[in-house]
Design an enzyme around this catalytic site. Structure first.
Site, PDB file in Angstrom:
ATOM      1  N   HIS A 295       0.833  -1.216   0.000  1.00  0.00           N
ATOM      2  CA  HIS A 295       0.000   0.000   0.000  1.00  0.00           C
ATOM      3  C   HIS A 295       0.869   1.268   0.000  1.00  0.00           C
ATOM      4  CE1 HIS A 295      -3.344  -2.749   0.636  1.00  0.00           C
ATOM      5  NE2 HIS A 295      -2.587  -3.335   1.553  1.00  0.00           N
ATOM      6  N   GLU A 309      -2.410   0.251   7.902  1.00  0.00           N
ATOM      7  CA  GLU A 309      -1.502  -0.815   7.486  1.00  0.00           C
ATOM      8  C   GLU A 309      -0.247  -0.261   6.818  1.00  0.00           C
ATOM      9  OE1 GLU A 309      -1.398  -4.637   4.384  1.00  0.00           O
ATOM     10  OE2 GLU A 309      -3.236  -3.455   4.640  1.00  0.00           O
ATOM     11  N   HIS A 362       2.649  -7.223   4.615  1.00  0.00           N
ATOM     12  CA  HIS A 362       1.279  -6.710   4.756  1.00  0.00           C
ATOM     13  C   HIS A 362       0.748  -6.954   6.160  1.00  0.00           C
ATOM     14  CE1 HIS A 362       0.075  -5.730   0.521  1.00  0.00           C
ATOM     15  NE2 HIS A 362       1.185  -6.414   0.304  1.00  0.00           N
ATOM     16  N   GLU A 428       1.410 -11.864   5.583  1.00  0.00           N
ATOM     17  CA  GLU A 428       0.392 -11.160   6.368  1.00  0.00           C
ATOM     18  C   GLU A 428       0.800 -11.301   7.831  1.00  0.00           C
ATOM     19  OE1 GLU A 428      -1.940  -9.309   5.340  1.00  0.00           O
ATOM     20  OE2 GLU A 428      -2.706  -9.983   3.394  1.00  0.00           O
TER      21      GLU A 428
END
Length: 467
Positions: A295, A309, A362, A428
């Site tokens: 992101h 995040e 992430h 993740e």
């Protein structure tokens, strides 16, 4: 706060079809931009970076006022938008770019039977607000504190409509849910098969709910960007799939239908990634690892209680890079600052650098109703044997070092790991929607422990496969 203002009276009690009235306001030489239109306790508030020359006309059947702002462009996020008013004798305001050169912004006021005869305008130079106050209607004041606050990414809470979540319903539809009734416009980028939904006068909720995209999902990526006062939802579908709008039954929701348009022809049913042999050196003789903080910029990623995040993974990625450099590896980051970066440029950085490994970092999320879910997931591309090996090395180290819940090594078609030719994984690191795990993810000591574990796993993999 002191308010510097310029006042003038704009007479809207016009003969029908009279198009020649000029409001007596100082004109501005530079190109202006209309950035927002809001309703306040004081009247109608236009966020604009200067004082435009205005012309107004009143037209019947239906009864409406047309207000043109000369030398003014309309910000793209409010172009062709409709603002509900239902006050001051105005039902709604339609905003559009009437003319591009010279630029003219046009506002159409749809009136009811209580429309005031005259309006007074004033410009607040401190905050860049042009205020139109109706005369002869009670309930308005000249108190500057009644005006909306500008210059903040968080809108006035009394006026803000939020995009609260995205979810899949039982009909194969992706549903965008808002806190209030919303209008929107759509566009399709054929080159990338990305369907864009622009929702004006909204912001992304700090409690945003996002769906989990499984390995069989026809959606490759969902991005939410705050573009000025609009939220842009971009949904990228896999080849062979298309997205279309459905009939609206709820003014607070937008439903997008996913449809298959046939099988994608492939020359070889085997995944080419499993056939690729990695190159484990770059031009300085040291193995290169590309680290990809997910992101960035207006794409905040998963969020909860004002924590983004994009910020967590950037801090974690920098620690990971530092540790890998201490181990003797070369490191390249796809981003080192809070910038907007699409997926394909991240892939191309790794390809152009002939990286030995690609690691995307992430943070996970689920609906608020699933806040008890926690743990770490590590992904590789389907059929990528070396990517799977790298994922297994890294995942094992994370679980051993952090004690996080083991949610397993999985395969998924994330763009950055499917389209890279070197071993690639997506980690993740935990669920921001779980309060306990969120507290750990924002802790710098835990971030360093997570980074050290990822680095150790990468090191084990690259040593095992070094030629």
């Amino acid at each position: 706060m002191s308010t510097q203002s310029v006042n003038a009276q704009v007479d809207f009690d016009l003969p029908l079809q009279d198009t020649n009235l000029q409001a007596q306001l100082p004109s501005s030489i530079q190109q202006l931009q209309l950035r927002n239109v809001q309703v306040s306790a004081d009247g109608l508030v236009l966020q604009i970076n200067g004082i435009p020359k205005m012309s107004a006309s009143r037209i019947a059947s239906p009864d409406r006022i047309i207000l043109d702002l000369q030398t003014t462009e309309v910000a793209p996020w409010i172009h062709n938008s409709l603002i509900a008013v239902n006050r001051y004798g105005v039902k709604q305001i339609r905003v559009a770019q009437f003319q591009k050169s010279p630029a003219i912004a046009r506002l159409v006021f749809d009136l009811d039977n209580n429309s005031p005869a005259s309006w007074q305008s004033s410009f607040d130079q401190t905050r860049g607000l042009l205020v139109l106050r109706p005369l002869g209607i009670s309930g308005t004041s000249n108190n500057p504190s009644n005006l909306p606050v500008t210059g903040s990414t968080v809108a006035n809470n009394n006026l803000a409509t939020t995009i609260d979540g995205l979810s899949f319903n039982g009909y194969g539809q992706l549903v965008i849910q808002a806190s209030r009734a919303i209008s929107y416009r759509t566009s399709l980028d054929l080159a990338t098969n990305t369907y864009n939904v622009t929702i004006p006068s909204t912001r992304i909720s700090s409690q945003l709910r996002r769906p989990i995209l499984g390995s069989n999902s026809p959606i490759e990526q969902i991005r939410l960007n705050q573009v000025g006062d609009a939220v842009v939802v971009s949904v990228k579908a896999l080849a062979g799939w298309q997205i279309r709008e459905t009939a609206r039954t709820n003014t607070q929701a937008i439903s997008l239908q996913l449809e298959s348009v046939g099988q994608v022809a492939t020359g070889n049913p085997q995944n080419p990634r499993s056939q690729i042999q990695p190159s484990y050196s770059n031009n300085n003789g040291r193995q290169l690892v590309v680290i990809d903080p997910g992101h960035g910029g207006p794409d905040v990623g998963a969020t909860r209680n004002g924590v983004y995040e994009k910020d967590i993974v950037l801090a974690m990625s920098k620690q990971l890079g530092r540790i890998l450099q201490q181990m003797g590896y070369s490191v390249m980051y796809t981003r080192t600052e809070d910038i907007d970066l699409d997926l394909e440029p991240r892939v191309q950085m790794a390809e152009n650098a002939r990286a030995s490994a690609f690691v995307s970092v992430h943070v996970n999320s689920l609906d608020a109703s699933a806040s008890q879910v926690n743990g770490v997931e590590t992904y590789h591309a389907p059929g990528a044997s070396l990517g799977k090996n790298l994922a297994e090395f890294v995942h094992e180290q994370i679980i051993a070092s952090t004690g996080a819940t083991d949610r397993g090594v999985r395969s998924a078609r994330f763009h950055v790991i499917v389209n890279t030719s070197m071993p690639a994984i997506l980690v993740e690191t935990g669920f921001i929607t779980n309060p306990s795990e969120a507290a750990r993810l924002v802790n710098s000591s835990y971030q360093e422990r997570m980074a050290a574990a990822i680095a150790k796993g990468i090191d084990q993999f690259l040593r095992s496969y070094r030629r």
